[in-house]
Every structure is written in structure tokens, then in C-alpha cells.
Design a protein around this motif. Sequence first.
Motif, PDB file in Angstrom:
ATOM      1  N   ILE A 112       0.867  -1.180   0.000  1.00 49.22           N
ATOM      2  CA  ILE A 112       0.000   0.000   0.000  1.00 49.22           C
ATOM      3  C   ILE A 112       0.903   1.229   0.000  1.00 49.22           C
ATOM      4  O   ILE A 112       1.985   1.220   0.601  1.00 49.22           O
ATOM      5  N   THR A 113       0.473   2.273  -0.676  1.00 53.77           N
ATOM      6  CA  THR A 113       1.200   3.546  -0.606  1.00 53.77           C
ATOM      7  C   THR A 113       0.210   4.677  -0.808  1.00 53.77           C
ATOM      8  O   THR A 113      -1.000   4.454  -0.932  1.00 53.77           O
ATOM      9  N   PRO A 115      -8.329   9.807   4.392  1.00 55.47           N
ATOM     10  CA  PRO A 115      -9.177   9.484   5.547  1.00 55.47           C
ATOM     11  C   PRO A 115      -8.770   8.149   6.169  1.00 55.47           C
ATOM     12  O   PRO A 115      -8.432   7.195   5.459  1.00 55.47           O
ATOM     13  N   ILE A 116      -8.821   8.095   7.483  1.00 54.90           N
ATOM     14  CA  ILE A 116      -8.407   6.866   8.168  1.00 54.90           C
ATOM     15  C   ILE A 116      -9.268   5.682   7.735  1.00 54.90           C
ATOM     16  O   ILE A 116      -8.787   4.544   7.668  1.00 54.90           O
ATOM     17  N   GLY A 117     -10.530   5.940   7.382  1.00 58.17           N
ATOM     18  CA  GLY A 117     -11.402   4.864   6.939  1.00 58.17           C
ATOM     19  C   GLY A 117     -10.911   4.206   5.664  1.00 58.17           C
ATOM     20  O   GLY A 117     -11.052   2.984   5.488  1.00 58.17           O
ATOM     21  N   LEU A 126      -7.963   1.963   6.716  1.00 50.63           N
ATOM     22  CA  LEU A 126      -8.452   0.783   7.432  1.00 50.63           C
ATOM     23  C   LEU A 126      -9.102  -0.197   6.466  1.00 50.63           C
ATOM     24  O   LEU A 126      -8.895  -1.418   6.563  1.00 50.63           O
ATOM     25  N   ALA A 127      -9.882   0.315   5.513  1.00 51.06           N
ATOM     26  CA  ALA A 127     -10.524  -0.558   4.525  1.00 51.06           C
ATOM     27  C   ALA A 127      -9.485  -1.301   3.688  1.00 51.06           C
ATOM     28  O   ALA A 127      -9.655  -2.486   3.370  1.00 51.06           O
ATOM     29  N   ALA A 128      -8.401  -0.618   3.340  1.00 55.20           N
ATOM     30  CA  ALA A 128      -7.331  -1.270   2.574  1.00 55.20           C
ATOM     31  C   ALA A 128      -6.683  -2.379   3.394  1.00 55.20           C
ATOM     32  O   ALA A 128      -6.361  -3.454   2.864  1.00 55.20           O
ATOM     33  N   TYR A 129      -6.484  -2.135   4.674  1.00 51.83           N
ATOM     34  CA  TYR A 129      -5.917  -3.172   5.545  1.00 51.83           C
ATOM     35  C   TYR A 129      -6.853  -4.380   5.634  1.00 51.83           C
ATOM     36  O   TYR A 129      -6.425  -5.536   5.522  1.00 51.83           O
ATOM     37  N   GLU A 130      -8.129  -4.107   5.833  1.00 50.67           N
ATOM     38  CA  GLU A 130      -9.089  -5.198   6.019  1.00 50.67           C
ATOM     39  C   GLU A 130      -9.316  -5.986   4.734  1.00 50.67           C
ATOM     40  O   GLU A 130      -9.585  -7.192   4.768  1.00 50.67           O
ATOM     41  N   ALA A 151      -7.133  -2.155  13.151  1.00 45.63           N
ATOM     42  CA  ALA A 151      -7.315  -3.266  12.223  1.00 45.63           C
ATOM     43  C   ALA A 151      -7.290  -4.606  12.950  1.00 45.63           C
ATOM     44  O   ALA A 151      -6.427  -4.832  13.808  1.00 45.63           O
ATOM     45  N   PRO A 152      -8.199  -5.517  12.604  1.00 41.17           N
ATOM     46  CA  PRO A 152      -8.192  -6.846  13.236  1.00 41.17           C
ATOM     47  C   PRO A 152      -6.957  -7.658  12.877  1.00 41.17           C
ATOM     48  O   PRO A 152      -6.592  -8.586  13.595  1.00 41.17           O
ATOM     49  N   ASN A 153      -6.308  -7.298  11.770  1.00 47.16           N
ATOM     50  CA  ASN A 153      -5.108  -8.010  11.314  1.00 47.16           C
ATOM     51  C   ASN A 153      -3.843  -7.216  11.591  1.00 47.16           C
ATOM     52  O   ASN A 153      -2.860  -7.294  10.843  1.00 47.16           O
ATOM     53  N   ALA A 154      -3.831  -6.448  12.683  1.00 49.78           N
ATOM     54  CA  ALA A 154      -2.724  -5.526  12.970  1.00 49.78           C
ATOM     55  C   ALA A 154      -1.365  -6.219  12.984  1.00 49.78           C
ATOM     56  O   ALA A 154      -0.361  -5.635  12.558  1.00 49.78           O
TER      57      ALA A 154
END
Length: 277
Positions: free
Chosen positions: A5-6, A62-64, A67-71, A101-104
Motif C-alpha cells: 500500500i502507498t 481518511p483513516i477509513g 483501514l478498509a485497505a488493511y481489512e 485493524a483486526p489483522n494488525a
Amino acid sequence: MVHIITDTSALFTVAEGNDMDVHVIPLCVSIQDEHYRDLCFDTSSFLKKVRSGGIPTTSQPPIGDVLAAYEEHGDEEILNICMADGLSGTYQTALMAKEQAPNADSITVLNSQTLCGPHRYLVEKAVKLRDEGKKAADIVAALKESMAHEHSFLIPQDFSFLKRGGRLKPAAASIGGLLKLKPVMHAVEDGSRLDKFTITRTLSKAADSIISYFREHGVDAAYRISVSHADALADARFFIDRLKNAFPNTELELLKLSPAFITQGGPQCIAVQYIRK
């Protein structure tokens, strides 16, 4: 496989990121009560608004979105390569999203300590290493080797953009009245601020001072040099020609700055950067 991600500091569009299997999250740009995502709209119309008196601002994604990219890639190792902390809140936002994130445990957030050309190179290097099957920790170690040998210069035409953005060391802001000359700014060691490097009377002298610094720091064929511009193609080509003459065996690239970085450096600014490959 590691998912990369970037942000648009790397000067990749979302589509270009997709072609490399990289998730590009655009920075946010606002002007005249209109809100955009960086590299997702026409830069020429943005420049017209700036030149007609519009004052642009930028902010981190935006943090959302982060977070969506992480999830979305929760079953993979994730490496988020962010632009320099201090020049943007993007890195801090990426860390906050990781906490939620649940996958931190599978997420690595890297402060690139740079932006634009060198940031772009770091993403490209990460993609190459990912495609070779490297793990996130190995990729980060290799990127840090390059990060230890990079530097950025900026030649602004309108100092008000840098002063308004608060990205100068306090003493450097005092040279804003010297714009009939050519101030050359450079990044401090951790990439978090810009400081005065020198002041020259001509673009040619500015190029001489930058080339001298490059030589003193061993820039050679093992490096990549980038010249990025904010609607200043002739000046950018001037730098490319001078650098090609000085470093004939070194890879050179010519890039256009995105609206987010035109907002920071101002129209007609030139960025000259190097990074070891």
C-alpha cells in the motif's frame, strides 16, 4: 505474498498502482470549497484555479480508507510505504488505522522519510522484491538501505505556499522575500522539514550547487535521480540536461508533481532528488 500500500506522494495514479498490484490511496486536496482526491482529477484545471487566486490545502487520506485497505487484504502480510512523517499526517494516520485493524499483527507501516521521486523508487523496489517472494521484513530492510542514501532539493517560485504549509524550519521562512533570487531548499535529515541550502541568482547557479552536493555525496551509476516539476517543463528539462551531463551513467527520470505537491511547493517549483538503488 506481501500486499503493498502507498499514497500518491509516490506519484502513481490508482490505475498505475493497480497495474503493479499496489493499493494507492490518494491524498486529499481542496480549493475554492471543492474537494478532490490527488491524481484523480485534471491538474491543468487545478492550476487555473490556483493562478486565479484560489488557495489550495491538502490533508492525509481518511483513516477509513486506510483501514478498509488493511481489512481488504487481511489474509496477507501488508506493507504500507508512507510519505515522510512531518511533511504529512499520512504516516500517523496509517499507524492509527493499524491499531484499529483486526489483522494488525500482519501490518508493517514504513515512514519512507521522503516523497515524490525517491518514494516512487521505494515502491518500485518493494514490488520487485515482493515478486521475488520476499517477506515484509526483508523488503523493509532493503528499502532502508536505499533510504539511508537519499536527498531532496526544492527550488520554489512562490515561497508563500511553503510558508503557508508550515513545512519550513522557522529560520528558513525568513528568506521568503528573496524570490527575485533563486532559493534552493533541501530536506532535513529525517525528511520532516525543509531548510535553506543556498540562495543563487540564476537557475544555472542553482543547478551547479545541487550537482556539487551530489558529487560530494558520491552519486553515481548506483543511484537514481529524479526531477519533478509543477507545470515548469522547460526548467525541469534544463535540470535533466545539466544532470545528464554531470552524471552520464546515472538513471534519470522526469516526473510531474501532483496537485497535492503543487499545493506545498507552489506552481513552477522544481524538485531534484536522488536515492541509491
